[in-house]
Design a protein around this motif. Structure first.
Motif, PDB file in Angstrom:
ATOM      1  N   LEU A 159       0.830  -1.047  -0.063  1.00  0.00           N
ATOM      2  CA  LEU A 159       0.068   0.101   0.029  1.00  0.00           C
ATOM      3  C   LEU A 159       0.795   1.488  -0.037  1.00  0.00           C
ATOM      4  N   THR A 160       0.408   2.152  -0.813  1.00  0.00           N
ATOM      5  CA  THR A 160       1.084   3.682  -0.658  1.00  0.00           C
ATOM      6  C   THR A 160       0.029   4.499   0.172  1.00  0.00           C
ATOM      7  N   ILE A 161       0.728   5.096   1.087  1.00  0.00           N
ATOM      8  CA  ILE A 161      -0.111   6.265   1.915  1.00  0.00           C
ATOM      9  C   ILE A 161       0.303   7.662   1.659  1.00  0.00           C
ATOM     10  N   ALA A 162      -0.339   8.356   1.087  1.00  0.00           N
ATOM     11  CA  ALA A 162       0.099   9.853   0.533  1.00  0.00           C
ATOM     12  C   ALA A 162      -0.579  10.581   1.487  1.00  0.00           C
ATOM     13  N   SER A 163       0.184  11.648   1.833  1.00  0.00           N
ATOM     14  CA  SER A 163      -0.243  13.022   2.599  1.00  0.00           C
ATOM     15  C   SER A 163       0.698  14.169   2.326  1.00  0.00           C
ATOM     16  N   MET A 164       0.359  15.321   2.176  1.00  0.00           N
ATOM     17  CA  MET A 164       1.141  16.440   2.263  1.00  0.00           C
ATOM     18  C   MET A 164       2.305  16.661   3.289  1.00  0.00           C
ATOM     19  N   ASP A 165       1.578  16.049   4.415  1.00  0.00           N
ATOM     20  CA  ASP A 165       2.540  15.665   5.639  1.00  0.00           C
ATOM     21  C   ASP A 165       3.172  14.101   5.738  1.00  0.00           C
ATOM     22  N   THR A 166       4.276  14.126   5.227  1.00  0.00           N
ATOM     23  CA  THR A 166       4.634  12.730   4.973  1.00  0.00           C
ATOM     24  C   THR A 166       5.061  11.968   6.388  1.00  0.00           C
ATOM     25  N   GLU A 167       5.315  12.922   7.376  1.00  0.00           N
ATOM     26  CA  GLU A 167       5.369  12.029   8.958  1.00  0.00           C
ATOM     27  C   GLU A 167       4.047  11.553   9.213  1.00  0.00           C
ATOM     28  N   LEU A 168       2.943  12.534   8.742  1.00  0.00           N
ATOM     29  CA  LEU A 168       1.798  11.947   9.055  1.00  0.00           C
ATOM     30  C   LEU A 168       1.388  10.544   8.330  1.00  0.00           C
ATOM     31  N   ALA A 169       1.751  10.680   7.241  1.00  0.00           N
ATOM     32  CA  ALA A 169       1.568   9.607   6.210  1.00  0.00           C
ATOM     33  C   ALA A 169       2.381   8.334   6.893  1.00  0.00           C
ATOM     34  N   ALA A 170       3.495   8.476   7.373  1.00  0.00           N
ATOM     35  CA  ALA A 170       4.421   7.466   7.846  1.00  0.00           C
ATOM     36  C   ALA A 170       3.903   6.982   9.234  1.00  0.00           C
ATOM     37  N   SER A 171       3.212   7.681   9.986  1.00  0.00           N
ATOM     38  CA  SER A 171       2.621   7.457  11.496  1.00  0.00           C
ATOM     39  C   SER A 171       1.339   6.312  10.877  1.00  0.00           C
ATOM     40  N   PHE A 172       0.506   6.890  10.130  1.00  0.00           N
ATOM     41  CA  PHE A 172      -0.478   6.104   9.806  1.00  0.00           C
ATOM     42  C   PHE A 172      -0.136   4.717   9.119  1.00  0.00           C
ATOM     43  N   ALA A 173       0.935   4.804   8.080  1.00  0.00           N
ATOM     44  CA  ALA A 173       1.251   3.567   7.642  1.00  0.00           C
ATOM     45  C   ALA A 173       1.961   2.516   8.685  1.00  0.00           C
ATOM     46  N   GLY A 174       2.539   3.037   9.733  1.00  0.00           N
ATOM     47  CA  GLY A 174       2.789   2.229  10.680  1.00  0.00           C
ATOM     48  C   GLY A 174       1.722   1.442  11.298  1.00  0.00           C
ATOM     49  N   MET A 175       0.458   1.905  11.155  1.00  0.00           N
ATOM     50  CA  MET A 175      -0.580   1.064  11.658  1.00  0.00           C
ATOM     51  C   MET A 175      -1.340   0.310  11.078  1.00  0.00           C
ATOM     52  N   LEU A 176      -0.801   0.014   9.440  1.00  0.00           N
ATOM     53  CA  LEU A 176      -1.311  -0.697   8.652  1.00  0.00           C
ATOM     54  C   LEU A 176      -0.397  -1.798   8.432  1.00  0.00           C
ATOM     55  N   GLN A 177       0.927  -1.743   8.770  1.00  0.00           N
ATOM     56  CA  GLN A 177       1.934  -2.769   8.481  1.00  0.00           C
ATOM     57  C   GLN A 177       1.717  -3.979   8.974  1.00  0.00           C
ATOM     58  N   THR A 178       1.647  -5.196   8.404  1.00  0.00           N
ATOM     59  CA  THR A 178       1.515  -6.430   9.110  1.00  0.00           C
ATOM     60  C   THR A 178       2.692  -7.258   8.176  1.00  0.00           C
ATOM     61  N   ARG A 179       2.807  -8.685   8.459  1.00  0.00           N
ATOM     62  CA  ARG A 179       3.645  -9.468   7.852  1.00  0.00           C
ATOM     63  C   ARG A 179       3.294  -9.668   6.357  1.00  0.00           C
ATOM     64  N   TYR A 180       1.996  -9.435   6.092  1.00  0.00           N
ATOM     65  CA  TYR A 180       1.401  -9.584   4.456  1.00  0.00           C
ATOM     66  C   TYR A 180       1.302  -8.288   4.071  1.00  0.00           C
ATOM     67  N   ILE A 181       1.314  -6.986   4.546  1.00  0.00           N
ATOM     68  CA  ILE A 181       1.175  -5.783   4.196  1.00  0.00           C
ATOM     69  C   ILE A 181       2.580  -4.876   4.312  1.00  0.00           C
ATOM     70  N   LYS A 182       3.070  -4.476   3.156  1.00  0.00           N
ATOM     71  CA  LYS A 182       4.052  -3.557   3.272  1.00  0.00           C
ATOM     72  C   LYS A 182       3.516  -2.116   2.854  1.00  0.00           C
ATOM     73  N   THR A 183       4.087  -1.099   3.121  1.00  0.00           N
ATOM     74  CA  THR A 183       3.788   0.437   3.024  1.00  0.00           C
ATOM     75  C   THR A 183       4.774   1.135   2.369  1.00  0.00           C
ATOM     76  N   ASN A 184       4.423   2.201   1.668  1.00  0.00           N
ATOM     77  CA  ASN A 184       5.363   3.044   1.011  1.00  0.00           C
ATOM     78  C   ASN A 184       4.548   4.519   1.587  1.00  0.00           C
ATOM     79  N   VAL A 185       5.095   5.449   1.464  1.00  0.00           N
ATOM     80  CA  VAL A 185       4.814   6.913   1.932  1.00  0.00           C
ATOM     81  C   VAL A 185       5.058   7.700   0.648  1.00  0.00           C
ATOM     82  N   SER A 186       4.245   8.532   0.187  1.00  0.00           N
ATOM     83  CA  SER A 186       4.201   9.455  -0.905  1.00  0.00           C
ATOM     84  C   SER A 186       3.555  11.020  -0.460  1.00  0.00           C
ATOM     85  N   ASP A 187       3.840  12.085  -0.996  1.00  0.00           N
ATOM     86  CA  ASP A 187       3.487  13.196  -0.818  1.00  0.00           C
ATOM     87  C   ASP A 187       2.428  13.736  -1.843  1.00  0.00           C
TER      88      ASP A 187
END
Length: 336
Positions: A159-187
């Protein structure tokens, strides 16, 4: 933003993708509180008792506490830090009809919708900004090649989590990651949102082509032209430096155009085989976002005037009742 405090996430919607989002969030190890709104009291009662969604991804065990599942959205939103919108775009206004600007003040709004709001012809970020005064800095987009059915099977997905605030995107991405879900961050909130809308239209086109008898060779040409249309459109709408080959753009297009789980491809296939729009919708009993999106995008593109022959062909078939066979023959002459 304090990422140490326990966050409360409200999932809005009862369909397969909303159910998959609930699964990801509850399988993730970060300590948080999950709440779930759905329209149907019958579905809420079933999940509270049996811990499975009776209508979508019914194999998934629901780990949300029974008292956190409700049909009262206003009450749930009052408790939330993150509001994850996951209803079809055509139904968003109805879902939020009792919600006010004040209800959403200070909340982080996440869109997992992959559609355009009809009538307004706005992507979700624009709609929430203009109608609910949600600052773009408080808005996030979930995108990427990730079918709900494969999440249910715990197949590796990105999954890619996009936000103008990439710290916010990274924070939410951290709540989605599992052994079967990897995340990327975008602005790139505009590009990822529009790409997610457009890929549904191209999946409908892919299905129509299959339905009228074109093979894999033509599909490859169709989709290589489709990614160019996406690139030209998002560059016209929001010209920033982006790599269209990333999974949020090209990857999502490929899986939606080719996968057996793609409802937009299935819908297009039925149209190509001669179904009417109404009969295809009734038989699927699921929303194909591409049907609504192509009309909205047709209106939006009157402003930008990007050359989009594939989108035009789908629009002509679905809204002008043109023959799928003849329209695809005409499209084939324009592709390279």
């Amino acid at each position: 933003m304090d990422i140490q405090a326990k966050k409360r996430i409200i999932v809005v919607g009862g369909g397969s993708w909303a159910t998959a989002n609930v699964k990801m969030l509850t399988d993730n190890a970060v300590d948080k509180e999950i709440y779930w709104w759905m329209r149907s009291q019958q579905a809420v009662d079933h999940i509270q008792q049996y811990k499975h969604n009776p209508n979508y991804l019914s194999s998934v065990e629901i780990k949300v506490p029974a008292q956190n599942i409700s049909t009262n959205l206003k009450e749930l939103i009052a408790k939330g830090d993150f509001i994850l919108l996951n209803v079809p775009a055509a139904f968003l206004k109805d879902a939020l009809k009792d919600i006010t600007i004040d209800d959403l003040r200070g909340k982080k709004i996440i869109s997992a919708i992959k559609g355009i709001v009809p009538d307004e012809n706005q992507i979700i970020g624009e709609f929430m900004n203009q109608h609910y005064e949600v600052p773009f800095e408080n808005f996030l987009v979930i995108s990427g090649p990730c079918h709900a059915e494969e999440v249910a099977l715990e197949k590796l997905s990105y999954l890619t989590i996009a936000s103008m605030d990439t710290e916010l995107a990274a924070s939410f991405a951290g709540m989605l990651q599992t052994r079967y879900i990897k995340t990327n961050v975008s602005d790139d909130i505009y590009g990822t949102e529009y790409a997610a809308v457009l890929k549904n239209i191209y999946a409908v086109a892919s299905g129509i082509c299959h339905g009228v008898g074109y093979g894999d060779n033509f599909q490859a040409v169709l989709i290589s032209n489709a990614i160019q249309e996406i690139m030209h459109f998002v560059d016209a709408v929001h010209p920033i430096d982006r790599d269209i080959k990333e999974s949020a753009y090209l990857g999502d297009l490929l899986v939606t155009a080719y996968s057996q789980f793609s409802r937009n491809r299935t819908f297009g296939n039925m149209i190509g085989k001669g179904y009417t729009v109404k009969s295809a919708q009734l038989e699927m009993n699921m929303v194909a976002e591409g049907y609504y999106a192509v009309n909205c995008l047709h209106q939006v593109n009157k402003l930008y005037k990007v050359n989009m022959p594939i989108c035009s062909a789908v629009y002509n078939i679905l809204y002008k009742k043109r023959s799928p066979v003849l329209e695809m023959q005409h499209l084939a002459e324009q592709l390279s």
